[in-house]
Design a protein around this motif. Sequence first.
Motif, PDB file in Angstrom:
ATOM      1  N   ALA A 110     -30.362  14.985 -36.458  1.00 49.33           N
ATOM      2  CA  ALA A 110     -29.585  16.112 -36.751  1.00 49.33           C
ATOM      3  C   ALA A 110     -29.779  16.377 -37.877  1.00 49.33           C
ATOM      4  O   ALA A 110     -29.281  17.004 -38.754  1.00 49.33           O
ATOM      5  N   GLY A 111     -30.626  15.793 -39.066  1.00 53.51           N
ATOM      6  CA  GLY A 111     -30.883  16.068 -40.154  1.00 53.51           C
ATOM      7  C   GLY A 111     -31.953  17.587 -40.560  1.00 53.51           C
ATOM      8  O   GLY A 111     -31.191  17.901 -41.002  1.00 53.51           O
ATOM      9  N   PHE A 112     -32.620  17.859 -39.294  1.00 53.48           N
ATOM     10  CA  PHE A 112     -32.838  19.033 -38.760  1.00 53.48           C
ATOM     11  C   PHE A 112     -32.042  20.099 -39.103  1.00 53.48           C
ATOM     12  O   PHE A 112     -31.886  21.365 -38.941  1.00 53.48           O
ATOM     13  N   LEU A 113     -31.347  19.992 -37.951  1.00 48.43           N
ATOM     14  CA  LEU A 113     -30.412  20.810 -37.410  1.00 48.43           C
ATOM     15  C   LEU A 113     -29.694  21.319 -38.539  1.00 48.43           C
ATOM     16  O   LEU A 113     -29.131  22.233 -38.988  1.00 48.43           O
ATOM     17  N   GLY A 114     -28.821  20.287 -39.353  1.00 49.28           N
ATOM     18  CA  GLY A 114     -28.694  20.654 -40.208  1.00 49.28           C
ATOM     19  C   GLY A 114     -29.501  21.394 -41.372  1.00 49.28           C
ATOM     20  O   GLY A 114     -28.800  22.436 -42.394  1.00 49.28           O
ATOM     21  N   LEU A 115     -31.126  21.159 -41.769  1.00 53.54           N
ATOM     22  CA  LEU A 115     -31.443  21.835 -42.241  1.00 53.54           C
ATOM     23  C   LEU A 115     -31.499  23.809 -42.075  1.00 53.54           C
ATOM     24  O   LEU A 115     -30.935  24.334 -42.618  1.00 53.54           O
ATOM     25  N   GLY A 116     -31.645  23.506 -40.545  1.00 53.92           N
ATOM     26  CA  GLY A 116     -31.633  24.785 -39.945  1.00 53.92           C
ATOM     27  C   GLY A 116     -30.473  25.642 -40.272  1.00 53.92           C
ATOM     28  O   GLY A 116     -30.225  26.523 -39.948  1.00 53.92           O
ATOM     29  N   LEU A 117     -29.132  25.039 -40.545  1.00 54.17           N
ATOM     30  CA  LEU A 117     -27.434  25.577 -40.687  1.00 54.17           C
ATOM     31  C   LEU A 117     -27.382  26.060 -42.496  1.00 54.17           C
ATOM     32  O   LEU A 117     -27.089  27.393 -42.008  1.00 54.17           O
ATOM     33  N   LEU A 118     -28.633  25.533 -42.956  1.00 50.69           N
ATOM     34  CA  LEU A 118     -29.060  25.825 -44.294  1.00 50.69           C
ATOM     35  C   LEU A 118     -29.331  27.626 -44.013  1.00 50.69           C
ATOM     36  O   LEU A 118     -29.229  28.138 -45.163  1.00 50.69           O
ATOM     37  N   LEU A 119     -30.222  27.349 -43.120  1.00 47.04           N
ATOM     38  CA  LEU A 119     -31.450  28.537 -42.976  1.00 47.04           C
ATOM     39  C   LEU A 119     -30.371  29.705 -42.919  1.00 47.04           C
ATOM     40  O   LEU A 119     -31.175  31.288 -42.670  1.00 47.04           O
ATOM     41  N   ALA A 120     -28.818  29.504 -42.336  1.00 51.05           N
ATOM     42  CA  ALA A 120     -29.133  30.405 -41.135  1.00 51.05           C
ATOM     43  C   ALA A 120     -27.631  31.175 -41.260  1.00 51.05           C
ATOM     44  O   ALA A 120     -26.423  32.111 -41.336  1.00 51.05           O
ATOM     45  N   ASP A 121     -28.400  31.659 -43.624  1.00 53.67           N
ATOM     46  CA  ASP A 121     -27.015  32.515 -44.303  1.00 53.67           C
ATOM     47  C   ASP A 121     -26.826  33.872 -42.937  1.00 53.67           C
ATOM     48  O   ASP A 121     -27.904  34.213 -43.315  1.00 53.67           O
ATOM     49  N   PRO A 122     -26.397  34.150 -43.349  1.00 46.24           N
ATOM     50  CA  PRO A 122     -25.818  36.042 -42.058  1.00 46.24           C
ATOM     51  C   PRO A 122     -26.379  36.837 -42.902  1.00 46.24           C
ATOM     52  O   PRO A 122     -26.221  38.222 -42.395  1.00 46.24           O
ATOM     53  N   SER A 123     -26.465  36.727 -44.689  1.00 48.65           N
ATOM     54  CA  SER A 123     -26.534  37.872 -45.402  1.00 48.65           C
ATOM     55  C   SER A 123     -28.174  37.446 -45.030  1.00 48.65           C
ATOM     56  O   SER A 123     -28.241  38.740 -45.843  1.00 48.65           O
ATOM     57  N   ARG A 124     -29.150  36.962 -45.372  1.00 55.25           N
ATOM     58  CA  ARG A 124     -30.471  36.788 -45.481  1.00 55.25           C
ATOM     59  C   ARG A 124     -30.618  37.159 -44.253  1.00 55.25           C
ATOM     60  O   ARG A 124     -31.981  37.274 -44.248  1.00 55.25           O
ATOM     61  N   GLY A 125     -30.081  36.947 -43.412  1.00 53.20           N
ATOM     62  CA  GLY A 125     -31.019  36.756 -42.067  1.00 53.20           C
ATOM     63  C   GLY A 125     -30.230  36.675 -40.670  1.00 53.20           C
ATOM     64  O   GLY A 125     -28.736  36.404 -40.910  1.00 53.20           O
ATOM     65  N   ILE A 126     -31.241  35.950 -39.730  1.00 56.98           N
ATOM     66  CA  ILE A 126     -30.786  35.245 -38.550  1.00 56.98           C
ATOM     67  C   ILE A 126     -30.646  33.711 -38.706  1.00 56.98           C
ATOM     68  O   ILE A 126     -31.864  33.795 -39.437  1.00 56.98           O
ATOM     69  N   GLY A 127     -30.608  33.391 -37.820  1.00 52.54           N
ATOM     70  CA  GLY A 127     -30.699  31.745 -38.200  1.00 52.54           C
ATOM     71  C   GLY A 127     -31.513  31.254 -36.526  1.00 52.54           C
ATOM     72  O   GLY A 127     -31.244  30.738 -35.549  1.00 52.54           O
ATOM     73  N   PHE A 128     -32.119  32.071 -36.217  1.00 47.69           N
ATOM     74  CA  PHE A 128     -33.572  32.054 -35.364  1.00 47.69           C
ATOM     75  C   PHE A 128     -33.925  30.351 -34.784  1.00 47.69           C
ATOM     76  O   PHE A 128     -34.067  29.715 -33.895  1.00 47.69           O
ATOM     77  N   ALA A 129     -34.191  29.941 -36.013  1.00 49.96           N
ATOM     78  CA  ALA A 129     -35.135  28.459 -36.522  1.00 49.96           C
ATOM     79  C   ALA A 129     -33.865  27.804 -35.586  1.00 49.96           C
ATOM     80  O   ALA A 129     -34.147  26.969 -35.069  1.00 49.96           O
ATOM     81  N   LEU A 130     -32.165  28.026 -36.349  1.00 45.37           N
ATOM     82  CA  LEU A 130     -31.546  26.440 -35.836  1.00 45.37           C
ATOM     83  C   LEU A 130     -31.595  27.235 -34.170  1.00 45.37           C
ATOM     84  O   LEU A 130     -30.822  25.850 -33.694  1.00 45.37           O
ATOM     85  N   PHE A 131     -31.152  28.013 -33.542  1.00 42.40           N
ATOM     86  CA  PHE A 131     -30.755  27.994 -32.019  1.00 42.40           C
ATOM     87  C   PHE A 131     -31.727  27.950 -31.015  1.00 42.40           C
ATOM     88  O   PHE A 131     -31.641  27.213 -30.095  1.00 42.40           O
ATOM     89  N   SER A 132     -33.353  28.240 -31.980  1.00 39.86           N
ATOM     90  CA  SER A 132     -34.198  27.400 -31.143  1.00 39.86           C
ATOM     91  C   SER A 132     -34.204  25.847 -30.614  1.00 39.86           C
ATOM     92  O   SER A 132     -34.147  25.434 -29.942  1.00 39.86           O
ATOM     93  N   TYR A 133     -33.885  25.450 -32.186  1.00 43.01           N
ATOM     94  CA  TYR A 133     -34.178  23.871 -32.609  1.00 43.01           C
ATOM     95  C   TYR A 133     -33.219  23.643 -31.274  1.00 43.01           C
ATOM     96  O   TYR A 133     -33.226  21.819 -31.060  1.00 43.01           O
TER      97      TYR A 133
END
Lengths: 493, 102
Positions: free
Chosen positions: A314-337
């Motif tokens: 869940a911690g990694f999922l949360g970090l993925g969420l942090l990276l899923a900023d729509p203005s900077r790009g896509i949350g590819f890491a989050l969705f594959s995780y």
Amino acid sequence: MMATLISDLQLSVSIWAWPLVALAVVIAQIVFQNSRLSFLISILGLGANLIYSLWCFDLAPVQALFFGAVIFDSLTQFLNVLALFIALGCLFISSPGMFSQDNFFRVHYEQYSEFLVCLILSGFGAVVAFSANDLTCFFLGVETLAIGTYCLCGFFRTEIRSSESALKYLFIGGFSTVVLLYGIAFIYGSTGFTRFDEISRVIAAGDKPLVLMAVLFTMAGLAFKLALVPFHIYTPDVYEGAPTAVTAYLATMVKLAAVGISLRIFWSCFGAVSEVWIPFWTSLCVASIIFGNIAALQQKSLKKLLAFSSVSHAGFLGLGLLLADPSRGIGFALFSYLAIYSGMSLGVFAIVALLEDRSKVFMLEDLKGLGLAKPLYGIALAILVLGLAGIPPLAGFMIKFWIFQQLVEQSYFAVAILAALGSIVGVAYYLKILMYLFMSGDSDWGLATRWSVLRDQIFSVRSLILAAVLLSLIGGLKPDFYAHWILTTFALK
Amino acid sequence: MVDVSIAQLLFVSFAIFSIGAGGFLIRKNAISLLICLELMLNAVNIAFVSFSRLHNNESGTVLYFFVITVAACETAVGLAIVLNLFRLKKNIRIQEANALRG
């Protein structure tokens, strides 16, 4: 107005087909009183919905339906497909009990249709929650999900462990709901709107006094749902006591829903004040990765170990969420995780469900000699567990690698180092499982009970395990296979 | 008619919420815990209604009705679970729900 309503209903078939399947199960149960028929109907209904959702996967621009209450974008559709996979997987995991001659299972599986209905309706709640574009709709979805899971946890109602896990989950879940709801009240209070797009517009426009309160309460409520440290205290007990199919459901569907709604709330509502919540959220996630893994090291019970492992994931999922900023790009890491983690956990819990003896706690020592007595299960469990640990050739490595890559790219260096240290600690207890599996010793796996021999024959669970193992292998060796699909899904957003 | 300010209403809401949360943390009886949850939900409802008046729109009041309905459902399920545990153990003290400890 009627015409828009009808066209909205046509677009959102894959959402409202969920309660339709549940209704069909209820009617079939009343008319035929046959739990196998109910099971078949739910599998066919959800399967048909899955095929339809994949077939009609629509990359068209964002559409708000039902007067803006529901949003049907590519995120909703992707998570809906994943939710359908998870619901089908949990149904498969729970199915062997239907065929048991054991008195314990016979008594409880007379009510199997209720289990199916609760599972499907709470899945519907999850879908409503992450497709919501309005606080009212969002709250109703979260609660439908939660109330369904309370019932599911207590499914073995003559068993004290299952009932206690339901009680604990009820109180912790109820408390987290209230905290989340107070957060919602402050969101509404500081902006005056319940629609997400209007909320984000008002928050971006100016400094609102209550926004900090709103952020803190909402974040605490969501951290409870996602089981982040220090809001994870209930996980070991609840995961241990609940029926294994329900444990799998809590580890996958509830986390999926929590990630989906956090994505909407944090980036759609609080996107303008990201500097307020990012430090809090990052520290929760890093704490989960480190403490989840350290606590798992000391566990002797297999399901508690998996519970703490799910806290660290869940911690990694949360970090993925942090990276899923729509203005900077896509949350590819989050969705594959999310996709790969759900698949692997379902596989692990399917094996646990096949092997466990419900009358006692499944200890790690009980695995002793399994890999030698039943090599196929041993190898399958080894592959899945190594996948969860994140050992290189498997899918579990790729998904962690993408998270780290994104963290470094967005210059969260300290976070990346701490998360890496935490996951290295985690490898130790996954290897402990392997050690028990292939350790020769006095084991009674050769003399497996009649019940577990019988369970071996059940096709649905074996196919689920096979699918999870294949996902873990192919996802690691040929990541382009799904990476391409996820990228095309979200690049157009 | 006395004019009540939004700050006073929010204070009442926060006070009731704190009483509920405090009770939730110290009480040991499962029924008391359900009552404390209900108290906190009603505190949230006060906040919704007062914000609704502050902003002069009806969204908060609508949310309030949904919250009441959902709270009733949750309490019904909660009572069923507590009753089931009582049948098995003959008591509903939370500190004795320890079959999962270890």
